[in-house]
Scaffold this motif. Structure first.
Motif, PDB file in Angstrom:
ATOM      1  N   LEU A  67       0.756  -1.175  -0.178  1.00 24.41           N
ATOM      2  CA  LEU A  67      -0.047  -0.097  -0.062  1.00 24.41           C
ATOM      3  C   LEU A  67       0.740   1.105   0.043  1.00 24.41           C
ATOM      4  N   LEU A  68       1.777   1.358   0.895  1.00 22.33           N
ATOM      5  CA  LEU A  68       2.868   2.578   0.747  1.00 22.33           C
ATOM      6  C   LEU A  68       3.630   2.689  -0.609  1.00 22.33           C
ATOM      7  N   LEU A  92       2.379   1.679  -3.387  1.00 21.21           N
ATOM      8  CA  LEU A  92       1.269   2.296  -4.389  1.00 21.21           C
ATOM      9  C   LEU A  92       1.090   3.794  -4.216  1.00 21.21           C
ATOM     10  N   LEU A  93       0.954   4.173  -3.154  1.00 17.41           N
ATOM     11  CA  LEU A  93       0.793   5.577  -2.632  1.00 17.41           C
ATOM     12  C   LEU A  93       2.076   6.445  -3.151  1.00 17.41           C
ATOM     13  N   LEU A  94       3.129   5.920  -2.930  1.00 18.78           N
ATOM     14  CA  LEU A  94       4.416   6.824  -3.443  1.00 18.78           C
ATOM     15  C   LEU A  94       4.465   6.819  -4.794  1.00 18.78           C
ATOM     16  N   SER A  95       4.119   5.692  -5.497  1.00 16.99           N
ATOM     17  CA  SER A  95       4.386   5.697  -7.010  1.00 16.99           C
ATOM     18  C   SER A  95       3.015   6.529  -7.809  1.00 16.99           C
ATOM     19  N   MET A  96       2.016   6.607  -7.105  1.00 15.71           N
ATOM     20  CA  MET A  96       0.926   7.667  -7.225  1.00 15.71           C
ATOM     21  C   MET A  96       1.402   9.153  -7.402  1.00 15.71           C
ATOM     22  N   SER A  97       2.024   9.312  -6.305  1.00 20.41           N
ATOM     23  CA  SER A  97       2.200  10.759  -5.813  1.00 20.41           C
ATOM     24  C   SER A  97       3.463  11.303  -6.363  1.00 20.41           C
ATOM     25  N   SER A  98       4.226  10.769  -7.090  1.00 24.14           N
ATOM     26  CA  SER A  98       5.498  11.060  -7.587  1.00 24.14           C
ATOM     27  C   SER A  98       4.990  12.434  -8.778  1.00 24.14           C
TER      28      SER A  98
END
Length: 117
Positions: free
Chosen positions: A21-22, A24-30
């Motif tokens: 989950l972490l 995924l969140l980091l990849s979406m917020s780049s």
């Protein structure tokens, strides 16, 4: 027959569940830049000259194509468009206006790369 180590709640299970989950969140917020379209104009035959950037600007501007930049580069011209949606129309306009050239449209996906020192 249960050993005391198996009854203890381990911290590893929740971490293993939270890690994807972490990620995924980091990849979406780049940070991302919008996609950019670049038209690469080269002469059809070696030794032929290309028109100047102002001529290309005039042909595209009179048809409502927004241009980000026009740059000469190694016997070719690179045109960056402001709107990727206009790439098809721009390529068609330039192919007609410049019959002795090859016009190639390339889409670049704009991901910002962070340089660390």
């Amino acid at each position: 027959m249960n050993s005391p180590g198996l009854r203890k709640p381990t911290i590893w299970r929740p971490l293993l569940l939270l890690f994807p989950l972490l990620a995924l969140l980091l990849s979406m917020s780049s940070p991302r830049l919008p996609d950019e379209v670049m038209l690469h104009i080269t002469p059809l035959h070696q030794g032929m000259t290309l028109p100047d950037g102002f001529y290309i600007y005039q042909r595209l501007n009179e048809r409502g194509i927004a241009i980000k930049s026009i740059t000469p580069e190694n016997n070719s011209i690179i045109v960056r468009l402001s709107s990727p949606e206009q790439s098809g129309a721009a390529k068609e306009i330039l192919s007609i206006a410049l019959p002795n050239t090859v016009v190639i449209a390339q889409r670049t996906h704009g991901t910002i790369r962070v340089a660390r020192s």
